[in-house]
Design a protein around this motif. Structure first.
Motif, PDB file in Angstrom:
ATOM      1  N   THR A 108      55.905   9.836 -58.178  1.00 40.84           N
ATOM      2  CA  THR A 108      54.750  10.716 -58.023  1.00 40.84           C
ATOM      3  C   THR A 108      54.534  11.181 -56.595  1.00 40.84           C
ATOM      4  O   THR A 108      53.768  12.109 -56.367  1.00 40.84           O
ATOM      5  N   ALA A 109      55.192  10.540 -55.616  1.00 41.37           N
ATOM      6  CA  ALA A 109      55.008  10.906 -54.209  1.00 41.37           C
ATOM      7  C   ALA A 109      56.167  10.341 -53.391  1.00 41.37           C
ATOM      8  O   ALA A 109      56.989   9.575 -53.905  1.00 41.37           O
ATOM      9  N   LYS A 110      56.202  10.722 -52.120  1.00 39.03           N
ATOM     10  CA  LYS A 110      57.228  10.225 -51.199  1.00 39.03           C
ATOM     11  C   LYS A 110      56.545   9.783 -49.914  1.00 39.03           C
ATOM     12  O   LYS A 110      55.591  10.405 -49.466  1.00 39.03           O
ATOM     13  N   LEU A 111      57.054   8.698 -49.330  1.00 37.99           N
ATOM     14  CA  LEU A 111      56.519   8.166 -48.081  1.00 37.99           C
ATOM     15  C   LEU A 111      57.643   8.079 -47.060  1.00 37.99           C
ATOM     16  O   LEU A 111      58.676   7.462 -47.327  1.00 37.99           O
ATOM     17  N   CYS A 112      57.457   8.699 -45.908  1.00 38.21           N
ATOM     18  CA  CYS A 112      58.367   8.562 -44.768  1.00 38.21           C
ATOM     19  C   CYS A 112      57.608   7.738 -43.731  1.00 38.21           C
ATOM     20  O   CYS A 112      56.425   7.992 -43.475  1.00 38.21           O
ATOM     21  N   PHE A 113      58.265   6.739 -43.136  1.00 35.06           N
ATOM     22  CA  PHE A 113      57.529   5.861 -42.227  1.00 35.06           C
ATOM     23  C   PHE A 113      58.432   5.255 -41.156  1.00 35.06           C
ATOM     24  O   PHE A 113      59.645   5.178 -41.305  1.00 35.06           O
ATOM     25  N   GLY A 114      57.785   4.828 -40.084  1.00 35.59           N
ATOM     26  CA  GLY A 114      58.437   4.090 -39.016  1.00 35.59           C
ATOM     27  C   GLY A 114      57.596   2.862 -38.714  1.00 35.59           C
ATOM     28  O   GLY A 114      56.359   2.932 -38.692  1.00 35.59           O
ATOM     29  N   GLY A 128      62.163   4.351 -42.403  1.00 32.14           N
ATOM     30  CA  GLY A 128      62.403   4.269 -43.829  1.00 32.14           C
ATOM     31  C   GLY A 128      61.782   5.383 -44.628  1.00 32.14           C
ATOM     32  O   GLY A 128      61.014   6.191 -44.124  1.00 32.14           O
ATOM     33  N   GLU A 129      62.171   5.370 -45.879  1.00 31.90           N
ATOM     34  CA  GLU A 129      61.552   6.271 -46.828  1.00 31.90           C
ATOM     35  C   GLU A 129      61.331   5.524 -48.122  1.00 31.90           C
ATOM     36  O   GLU A 129      62.065   4.590 -48.443  1.00 31.90           O
ATOM     37  N   GLY A 130      60.274   5.921 -48.807  1.00 35.17           N
ATOM     38  CA  GLY A 130      59.929   5.251 -50.040  1.00 35.17           C
ATOM     39  C   GLY A 130      59.609   6.230 -51.140  1.00 35.17           C
ATOM     40  O   GLY A 130      59.017   7.279 -50.890  1.00 35.17           O
ATOM     41  N   THR A 131      60.008   5.874 -52.333  1.00 34.77           N
ATOM     42  CA  THR A 131      59.633   6.626 -53.517  1.00 34.77           C
ATOM     43  C   THR A 131      58.409   5.937 -54.094  1.00 34.77           C
ATOM     44  O   THR A 131      58.418   4.728 -54.333  1.00 34.77           O
ATOM     45  N   VAL A 132      57.339   6.709 -54.286  1.00 30.64           N
ATOM     46  CA  VAL A 132      56.060   6.170 -54.744  1.00 30.64           C
ATOM     47  C   VAL A 132      55.916   6.427 -56.240  1.00 30.64           C
ATOM     48  O   VAL A 132      56.151   7.538 -56.720  1.00 30.64           O
ATOM     49  N   TYR A 133      55.518   5.386 -56.960  1.00 30.99           N
ATOM     50  CA  TYR A 133      55.323   5.462 -58.411  1.00 30.99           C
ATOM     51  C   TYR A 133      53.871   5.139 -58.752  1.00 30.99           C
ATOM     52  O   TYR A 133      53.227   4.348 -58.055  1.00 30.99           O
ATOM     53  N   ASN A 134      53.375   5.741 -59.819  1.00 31.67           N
ATOM     54  CA  ASN A 134      52.048   5.436 -60.383  1.00 31.67           C
ATOM     55  C   ASN A 134      50.883   5.833 -59.479  1.00 31.67           C
ATOM     56  O   ASN A 134      49.801   5.269 -59.600  1.00 31.67           O
ATOM     57  N   LEU A 135      51.072   6.800 -58.598  1.00 30.57           N
ATOM     58  CA  LEU A 135      49.976   7.278 -57.749  1.00 30.57           C
ATOM     59  C   LEU A 135      49.295   8.440 -58.458  1.00 30.57           C
ATOM     60  O   LEU A 135      49.862   9.524 -58.581  1.00 30.57           O
ATOM     61  N   ALA A 136      48.080   8.217 -58.951  1.00 32.61           N
ATOM     62  CA  ALA A 136      47.335   9.251 -59.665  1.00 32.61           C
ATOM     63  C   ALA A 136      46.325   9.938 -58.750  1.00 32.61           C
ATOM     64  O   ALA A 136      46.110  11.145 -58.843  1.00 32.61           O
ATOM     65  N   ASN A 181      45.744   3.624 -50.626  1.00 32.11           N
ATOM     66  CA  ASN A 181      45.108   2.681 -49.701  1.00 32.11           C
ATOM     67  C   ASN A 181      45.105   1.284 -50.294  1.00 32.11           C
ATOM     68  O   ASN A 181      44.844   1.103 -51.477  1.00 32.11           O
ATOM     69  N   GLY A 182      45.391   0.302 -49.463  1.00 33.16           N
ATOM     70  CA  GLY A 182      45.322  -1.066 -49.931  1.00 33.16           C
ATOM     71  C   GLY A 182      46.379  -1.945 -49.317  1.00 33.16           C
ATOM     72  O   GLY A 182      47.131  -1.545 -48.439  1.00 33.16           O
ATOM     73  N   ALA A 224      63.139  -2.867 -50.103  1.00 31.39           N
ATOM     74  CA  ALA A 224      61.998  -3.667 -50.556  1.00 31.39           C
ATOM     75  C   ALA A 224      61.214  -2.861 -51.591  1.00 31.39           C
ATOM     76  O   ALA A 224      61.197  -1.633 -51.544  1.00 31.39           O
ATOM     77  N   VAL A 225      60.580  -3.567 -52.503  1.00 29.97           N
ATOM     78  CA  VAL A 225      59.657  -2.947 -53.446  1.00 29.97           C
ATOM     79  C   VAL A 225      58.278  -3.510 -53.144  1.00 29.97           C
ATOM     80  O   VAL A 225      58.083  -4.719 -53.126  1.00 29.97           O
ATOM     81  N   LEU A 226      57.348  -2.613 -52.870  1.00 33.35           N
ATOM     82  CA  LEU A 226      55.977  -2.989 -52.521  1.00 33.35           C
ATOM     83  C   LEU A 226      55.059  -2.602 -53.670  1.00 33.35           C
ATOM     84  O   LEU A 226      55.259  -1.577 -54.316  1.00 33.35           O
ATOM     85  N   ASP A 227      54.033  -3.402 -53.925  1.00 41.81           N
ATOM     86  CA  ASP A 227      53.040  -3.018 -54.929  1.00 41.81           C
ATOM     87  C   ASP A 227      51.653  -3.443 -54.476  1.00 41.81           C
ATOM     88  O   ASP A 227      51.495  -4.395 -53.734  1.00 41.81           O
ATOM     89  N   ASN A 228      50.642  -2.651 -54.907  1.00 45.53           N
ATOM     90  CA  ASN A 228      49.258  -2.973 -54.556  1.00 45.53           C
ATOM     91  C   ASN A 228      48.421  -3.202 -55.808  1.00 45.53           C
ATOM     92  O   ASN A 228      48.903  -3.075 -56.927  1.00 45.53           O
ATOM     93  N   ASN A 229      47.140  -3.519 -55.615  1.00 43.24           N
ATOM     94  CA  ASN A 229      46.282  -3.851 -56.753  1.00 43.24           C
ATOM     95  C   ASN A 229      45.784  -2.626 -57.521  1.00 43.24           C
ATOM     96  O   ASN A 229      45.075  -2.770 -58.509  1.00 43.24           O
ATOM     97  N   HIS A 230      46.152  -1.401 -57.089  1.00 45.88           N
ATOM     98  CA  HIS A 230      45.831  -0.186 -57.844  1.00 45.88           C
ATOM     99  C   HIS A 230      46.977   0.193 -58.777  1.00 45.88           C
ATOM    100  O   HIS A 230      46.931   1.244 -59.417  1.00 45.88           O
TER     101      HIS A 230
END
Length: 138
Positions: A5-11, A54-62, A68-69, A87-93
């Motif tokens: 649902t989204a993409k994250l680029c980060f340092g 890094g870059e991340g593929t974001v899932y389940n972002l409505a 945030n979290g 790595a796979v990251l997950d939050n409480n949302h």
């Protein structure tokens, strides 16, 4: 994980002497816009310093606010000069982020990681996600 649902680029910068701390920034691409993101946290048990791009593929972002979290992940890193980790990251949302990171530095760590992401909607730009992340992140 479902559909992306989204993409994250980060340092990130990561420093550890017994316990560790990570900090950095990124850009979230969601719904035809991009938003600045601040990242902080820690948990690595190790020693050394590394920089991660890094870059991340974001899932389940409505909704934008769901990014945030606090995110949890198990991570291991062994970098001497250059390295790579996933790595796979997950939050409480229910948001999941599958990341690929390239590292530089000298760092040895293994731990349960806790990272906090905060988006700044005031820095919004009309922008689609790039095919590949570019650095530095603006």
């Amino acid at each position: 994980m479902g559909q992306p649902t989204a993409k994250l680029c980060f340092g990130l910068r990561d420093v550890a002497l017994a316990g560790g701390y990570s900090w950095g920034k990124g850009r979230l691409y969601f719904g035809g816009h991009s938003y600045p993101v601040r990242i902080s946290g820690g948990g690595a048990v190790g020693i050394g310093y590394s920089r991660l791009r890094g870059e991340g593929t974001v899932y389940n972002l409505a909704r934008l606010s769901d990014i945030n979290g606090t995110y949890w992940s198990v991570r291991a890193e062994a970098t001497i000069a250059r390295g790579r980790n996933v790595a796979v990251l997950d939050n409480n949302h229910g948001v999941d982020i599958k990341t690929t990171m390239h590292t530089t530095g000298a760092h040895l760590a293994a731990a349960v990681m806790r990272l906090t992401l905060r988006v700044d909607p005031g820095g919004e730009r009309v922008e689609t996600a790039p095919a590949r992340c570019t650095f530095p992140i603006h």
